[in-house]
Design an enzyme around this catalytic site. Structure first.
Site, PDB file in Angstrom:
ATOM      1  N   GLU A 153       1.701 -10.919   3.427  1.00 40.74           N
ATOM      2  CA  GLU A 153       1.967 -12.223   2.802  1.00 40.74           C
ATOM      3  C   GLU A 153       3.433 -12.638   2.988  1.00 40.74           C
ATOM      4  O   GLU A 153       3.733 -13.809   3.200  1.00 40.74           O
ATOM      5  CB  GLU A 153       1.568 -12.166   1.318  1.00 40.74           C
ATOM      6  CG  GLU A 153       0.034 -12.097   1.181  1.00 40.74           C
ATOM      7  CD  GLU A 153      -0.450 -11.824  -0.229  1.00 40.74           C
ATOM      8  OE1 GLU A 153      -0.022 -10.802  -0.805  1.00 40.74           O
ATOM      9  OE2 GLU A 153      -1.249 -12.612  -0.757  1.00 40.74           O
ATOM     10  N   GLY A 157       0.950  -7.704   0.080  1.00 43.09           N
ATOM     11  CA  GLY A 157       2.173  -8.501  -0.075  1.00 43.09           C
ATOM     12  C   GLY A 157       3.082  -8.433   1.152  1.00 43.09           C
ATOM     13  O   GLY A 157       3.888  -9.340   1.364  1.00 43.09           O
ATOM     14  N   ALA A 159       2.532  -4.990  -2.233  1.00 40.49           N
ATOM     15  CA  ALA A 159       3.191  -4.969  -3.539  1.00 40.49           C
ATOM     16  C   ALA A 159       3.118  -3.535  -4.052  1.00 40.49           C
ATOM     17  O   ALA A 159       2.220  -2.772  -3.664  1.00 40.49           O
ATOM     18  CB  ALA A 159       2.458  -5.908  -4.483  1.00 40.49           C
ATOM     19  N   GLU A 178      -6.399  -6.008  -0.685  1.00 40.08           N
ATOM     20  CA  GLU A 178      -6.416  -6.142  -2.146  1.00 40.08           C
ATOM     21  C   GLU A 178      -7.783  -5.936  -2.768  1.00 40.08           C
ATOM     22  O   GLU A 178      -7.904  -5.370  -3.858  1.00 40.08           O
ATOM     23  CB  GLU A 178      -5.863  -7.525  -2.559  1.00 40.08           C
ATOM     24  CG  GLU A 178      -4.354  -7.637  -2.493  1.00 40.08           C
ATOM     25  CD  GLU A 178      -3.831  -8.102  -1.137  1.00 40.08           C
ATOM     26  OE1 GLU A 178      -4.588  -8.003  -0.147  1.00 40.08           O
ATOM     27  OE2 GLU A 178      -2.686  -8.542  -1.068  1.00 40.08           O
TER      28      GLU A 178
HETATM   29  N1  CO8 Z   1       2.543   0.543  -3.468  1.00 38.81           N
HETATM   30  C1  CO8 Z   1       3.141   1.652  -3.938  1.00 38.81           C
HETATM   31  N2  CO8 Z   1       3.319   2.766  -3.205  1.00 38.81           N
HETATM   32  C2  CO8 Z   1       2.878   2.744  -1.938  1.00 38.81           C
HETATM   33  C3  CO8 Z   1       2.240   1.625  -1.379  1.00 38.81           C
HETATM   34  C4  CO8 Z   1       2.079   0.468  -2.198  1.00 38.81           C
HETATM   35  N3  CO8 Z   1       1.523  -0.672  -1.764  1.00 38.81           N
HETATM   36  N4  CO8 Z   1       1.884   1.904  -0.107  1.00 38.81           N
HETATM   37  C5  CO8 Z   1       2.306   3.164   0.124  1.00 38.81           C
HETATM   38  N5  CO8 Z   1       2.890   3.676  -0.968  1.00 38.81           N
HETATM   39  C6  CO8 Z   1       3.500   5.003  -1.153  1.00 38.81           C
HETATM   40  C7  CO8 Z   1       2.444   6.066  -1.338  1.00 38.81           C
HETATM   41  O1  CO8 Z   1       2.011   6.109  -2.692  1.00 38.81           O
HETATM   42  C8  CO8 Z   1       3.203   7.300  -0.927  1.00 38.81           C
HETATM   43  O2  CO8 Z   1       4.073   7.653  -1.966  1.00 38.81           O
HETATM   44  P1  CO8 Z   1       4.183   9.214  -2.430  1.00 38.81           P
HETATM   45  O3  CO8 Z   1       4.702   9.912  -1.214  1.00 38.81           O
HETATM   46  O4  CO8 Z   1       5.138   9.189  -3.572  1.00 38.81           O
HETATM   47  O5  CO8 Z   1       2.796   9.631  -2.771  1.00 38.81           O
HETATM   48  C9  CO8 Z   1       4.082   6.782   0.212  1.00 38.81           C
HETATM   49  O6  CO8 Z   1       4.164   5.375   0.051  1.00 38.81           O
HETATM   50  C10 CO8 Z   1       3.532   7.067   1.590  1.00 38.81           C
HETATM   51  O7  CO8 Z   1       2.212   6.552   1.650  1.00 38.81           O
HETATM   52  P2  CO8 Z   1       0.955   7.416   2.123  1.00 38.81           P
HETATM   53  O8  CO8 Z   1       1.171   8.861   1.849  1.00 38.81           O
HETATM   54  O9  CO8 Z   1      -0.269   6.784   1.560  1.00 38.81           O
HETATM   55  O10 CO8 Z   1       1.022   7.176   3.717  1.00 38.81           O
HETATM   56  P3  CO8 Z   1      -0.201   7.248   4.742  1.00 38.81           P
HETATM   57  O11 CO8 Z   1       0.415   7.229   6.100  1.00 38.81           O
HETATM   58  O12 CO8 Z   1      -1.117   8.341   4.399  1.00 38.81           O
HETATM   59  O13 CO8 Z   1      -1.002   5.869   4.513  1.00 38.81           O
HETATM   60  C11 CO8 Z   1      -1.177   3.496   4.176  1.00 38.81           C
HETATM   61  C12 CO8 Z   1      -0.390   4.639   4.841  1.00 38.81           C
HETATM   62  C13 CO8 Z   1      -2.563   3.384   4.848  1.00 38.81           C
HETATM   63  C14 CO8 Z   1      -0.404   2.225   4.422  1.00 38.81           C
HETATM   64  C15 CO8 Z   1      -1.359   3.787   2.684  1.00 38.81           C
HETATM   65  O14 CO8 Z   1      -0.089   4.096   2.130  1.00 38.81           O
HETATM   66  C16 CO8 Z   1      -1.934   2.663   1.883  1.00 38.81           C
HETATM   67  O15 CO8 Z   1      -3.125   2.404   1.950  1.00 38.81           O
HETATM   68  N6  CO8 Z   1      -1.105   1.962   1.069  1.00 38.81           N
HETATM   69  C17 CO8 Z   1      -1.519   0.927   0.201  1.00 38.81           C
HETATM   70  C18 CO8 Z   1      -1.801  -0.321   0.981  1.00 38.81           C
HETATM   71  C19 CO8 Z   1      -2.271  -1.412   0.045  1.00 38.81           C
HETATM   72  O16 CO8 Z   1      -3.299  -1.318  -0.588  1.00 38.81           O
HETATM   73  N7  CO8 Z   1      -1.484  -2.502  -0.007  1.00 38.81           N
HETATM   74  C20 CO8 Z   1      -1.800  -3.630  -0.830  1.00 38.81           C
HETATM   75  C21 CO8 Z   1      -1.169  -3.453  -2.154  1.00 38.81           C
HETATM   76  S1  CO8 Z   1      -1.704  -4.697  -3.285  1.00 38.81           S
HETATM   77  C22 CO8 Z   1      -0.805  -6.030  -2.890  1.00 38.81           C
HETATM   78  O17 CO8 Z   1       0.005  -6.044  -1.995  1.00 38.81           O
HETATM   79  C23 CO8 Z   1      -1.063  -7.177  -3.736  1.00 38.81           C
HETATM   80  C24 CO8 Z   1      -0.222  -8.380  -3.334  1.00 38.81           C
HETATM   81  C25 CO8 Z   1      -0.542  -9.518  -4.180  1.00 38.81           C
HETATM   82  C26 CO8 Z   1      -0.151  -9.187  -5.606  1.00 38.81           C
HETATM   83  C27 CO8 Z   1       0.144 -10.436  -6.286  1.00 38.81           C
HETATM   84  C28 CO8 Z   1       0.506 -10.177  -7.725  1.00 38.81           C
HETATM   85  C29 CO8 Z   1      -0.721 -10.068  -8.580  1.00 38.81           C
END
Ligand code: CO8
Length: 257
Positions: free
Chosen positions: A115, A112, A66, A135
């Site tokens: 999911e 997400g 998400a 999460e």
């Molecule tokens: N949300 C928003 N932006 C994201 C997300 C995300 N989940 N994942 C990546 N991005 C963005 C980064 O912020 C970055 O943007 P910018 O260039 O503007 O800074 C761009 O994508 C590229 O990402 P990275 O530079 O971080 O790329 P890396 O190769 O260094 O890392 C990863 C890749 C390991 C995948 C890393 O991006 C990461 O850890 N992302 C987050 C993963 C995460 O925590 N996902 C779970 C999110 S929470 C969720 O899904 C909850 C679901 C249930 C919610 C229900 C409602 C309450």
């Protein structure tokens, strides 16, 4: 459909929906979830469409979760609403579609994103794919069905390890866990998804829908899966597909559904 964050491509009886925010690793913002809802609904209502494939654009991510930026300031009520709306529009919605959905997981499937893949009826992956529910590292829990569907697919112990550590597993481990059915080289993934779709398309669409309903019922505490199966089985006998399938067999020809 006015689509900004996803693409919708129909090739005969197969629709491929591609989440298309590669710079944000295809993270699901609210607008993307709404577009996905419209796209799945449109494909499901189109009687020509027999299988839907969902995948991510680019070579890095299926969906990295998400969109964290969108819920960072939410309070308890907004958090609950976000989860409920997500289930209604996308996650429960996909799981209960009459048209089978294949998730072609082409990279990170996190939060997400995993999911969404788990809400699909079948998952295949590329060898670079990574799976996780991170999460708890953000101070929340999986809210789009992850605490329920992951244990269903991989068992409680493995699911709790993934959820409590927030760690990622490789495509090979996901295959070993039964989280995905097959793993392919990345450049083969969509062709393999199409081949799988064609095998499904050879079968009776009304029976396919009835089978999805019956299997899903077994995972729904409010339903008796065996009873739903009996009713769904009976309902098949009233269909043109049943007449065609059985006639084709008796006449030693290929059924045309
Ligand atoms: N949300 C928003 N932006 C994201 C997300 C995300 N989940 N994942 C990546 N991005 C963005 C980064 O912020 C970055 O943007 P910018 O260039 O503007 O800074 C761009 O994508 C590229 O990402 P990275 O530079 O971080 O790329 P890396 O190769 O260094 O890392 C990863 C890749 C390991 C995948 C890393 O991006 C990461 O850890 N992302 C987050 C993963 C995460 O925590 N996902 C779970 C999110 S929470 C969720 O899904 C909850 C679901 C249930 C919610 C229900 C409602 C309450």
């Amino acid at each position: 459909m006015d689509l900004k964050y996803i693409t919708y491509q129909q090739n005969g009886q197969i629709v491929t929906i591609t989440i298309n925010r590669p710079k944000k690793l295809n993270a699901l913002n609210a607008a993307t979830i709404t577009e996905l809802h419209e796209a799945f609904k449109t494909a499901n209502m189109d009687l020509e469409v027999r299988v839907i494939i969902v995948t991510g654009s680019g070579e890095k991510a299926f969906v990295a979760g998400a969109d964290i930026k969108e819920f960072v300031r939410f309070n308890q009520i907004e958090g609950t609403q976000l989860a409920s709306r997500g289930h209604e529009l996308l996650f429960d919605y996909v799981e209960n579609l009459e048209t089978p959905v294949i998730a072609a997981v082409n990279g990170f499937a996190l939060g997400g994103g995993l999911e969404l893949a788990m809400a699909a009826h079948i998952r295949i992956a590329s060898d670079n794919a990574r799976f996780g529910l991170p999460e708890v590292s953000l101070g929340v829990i999986p809210g789009y069905g992850g605490t329920q569907r992951l244990p269903q697919l991989v068992g409680k112990g493995r699911a709790l390890e993934m959820i409590l550590t927030g760690g990622m597993i490789t495509a090979d481990k996901a295959l070993n866990y039964g989280l995905v059915n097959d793993v392919f080289a990345q450049d083969e993934l969509l062709d393999k998804a199409d081949s799988l779709a064609l095998k499904i398309i050879a079968n009776a669409p009304s029976a396919i829908s009835a089978a999805i309903t019956a299997v899903n019922a077994g995972f729904d505490v409010n339903q008796n899966g065996f009873e739903v199966e009996k009713q769904a089985f009976g309902s098949c006998f009233g269909t043109a597909d049943f007449k065609e399938g059985t006639n084709a067999f008796l006449n030693k020809r290929k059924a045309e559904f």
